[in-house]
Design an enzyme around this catalytic site. Structure first.
Site, PDB file in Angstrom:
ATOM      1  N   SER A 158      39.248 -34.762 -16.842  1.00  0.00           N
ATOM      2  CA  SER A 158      39.937 -34.036 -15.775  1.00  0.00           C
ATOM      3  C   SER A 158      40.350 -32.674 -16.297  1.00  0.00           C
ATOM      4  O   SER A 158      40.435 -32.458 -17.514  1.00  0.00           O
ATOM      5  CB  SER A 158      41.179 -34.828 -15.337  1.00  0.00           C
ATOM      6  OG  SER A 158      42.024 -34.054 -14.508  1.00  0.00           O
ATOM      7  N   TYR A 171      48.642 -40.089 -15.991  1.00  0.00           N
ATOM      8  CA  TYR A 171      47.279 -39.639 -15.708  1.00  0.00           C
ATOM      9  C   TYR A 171      46.876 -38.518 -16.666  1.00  0.00           C
ATOM     10  O   TYR A 171      45.781 -38.532 -17.237  1.00  0.00           O
ATOM     11  CB  TYR A 171      47.173 -39.163 -14.261  1.00  0.00           C
ATOM     12  CG  TYR A 171      45.774 -38.780 -13.851  1.00  0.00           C
ATOM     13  CD1 TYR A 171      44.867 -39.742 -13.431  1.00  0.00           C
ATOM     14  CD2 TYR A 171      45.363 -37.448 -13.888  1.00  0.00           C
ATOM     15  CE1 TYR A 171      43.574 -39.387 -13.059  1.00  0.00           C
ATOM     16  CE2 TYR A 171      44.079 -37.084 -13.515  1.00  0.00           C
ATOM     17  CZ  TYR A 171      43.192 -38.061 -13.102  1.00  0.00           C
ATOM     18  OH  TYR A 171      41.911 -37.701 -12.744  1.00  0.00           O
TER      19      TYR A 171
END
Length: 202
Positions: A158, A171
């Site tokens: 990400s 996350y």
């Protein structure tokens, strides 16, 4: 770099990462850019979201695709084999790999995000178990088959692998970990001629 990995790299990087891997994969659904005929591709998280788009992209390129993941209402094309998988359960991981005698590509796309709730330690631990430890479980279980086929692993990271997210500490930590996990396994398995790629998406 193996020919399989070269094809994957060109496929993914040919579309701007600013629009995310899902956009690149969706474009591939409309045309076959590369030939993955005879290649077996396992996509975790392949029943929904980015993983589903990646699964369809490989199908359009001729691959034999296995989408492994939790139940989803998002439809898959009939040619894609769908299998249940919870990456937090080693029994599930081992069972799925036992049904795949030959594997050329593993895409670790299984992941969850729990905005704001990730400050709860139980939620924090669960997100890491899915996103980071789950990827490690898959890599370790798939490694013997990928060693035999001289295949490769693509780990979905990400943009939060590179900077923090105030609402998503778990996350962000998991995706930062994915980047370092990919680098570490690439070093550890370099002698096996296995390629590992780390693809950041939005």
């Amino acid at each position: 770099m193996t020919s399989t990995t070269q094809k994957i790299s060109r496929t993914i990087w040919s579309t701007s990462l600013h629009k995310g891997l899902s956009t690149a994969a969706l474009r591939l659904q409309n045309r076959s850019m590369f030939d993955f005929s005879g290649k077996t591709v396992l996509v975790t998280g392949g029943t929904s979201g980015i993983g589903r788009a990646v699964a369809h992209a490989f199908l359009r390129s001729g691959g034999h695709v296995i989408a492994a993941g939790l139940p989803s209402d998002e439809p898959l094309q009939d040619e894609i084999r769908q299998v249940p998988l919870d990456v937090t359960l080693i029994g599930d991981v081992e069972h799925v790999l036992a049904t795949i005698p030959k594997l050329d590509v593993l895409v670790n796309a299984a992941g969850i995000i729990r905005r704001d709730a990730e400050f709860d330690l139980a939620v924090f631990s669960h997100v890491l178990d899915v996103n980071l430890t789950g990827a490690m479980r898959m890599c370790m279980a798939a490694h013997p088959r990928l060693h035999t086929s001289r295949g490769c692993i693509v780990n979905i990271a990400s943009m939060l692998s590179f900077f923090g997210g105030g609402r998503v500490p778990a996350y962000s930590a998991s995706k930062g970990g994915i980047s370092q996990l990919t680098r570490s396994l690439a070093i550890a398995w370099a002698a096996d001629d296995n390629e590992l790629s780390n693809i950041p998406v939005a």
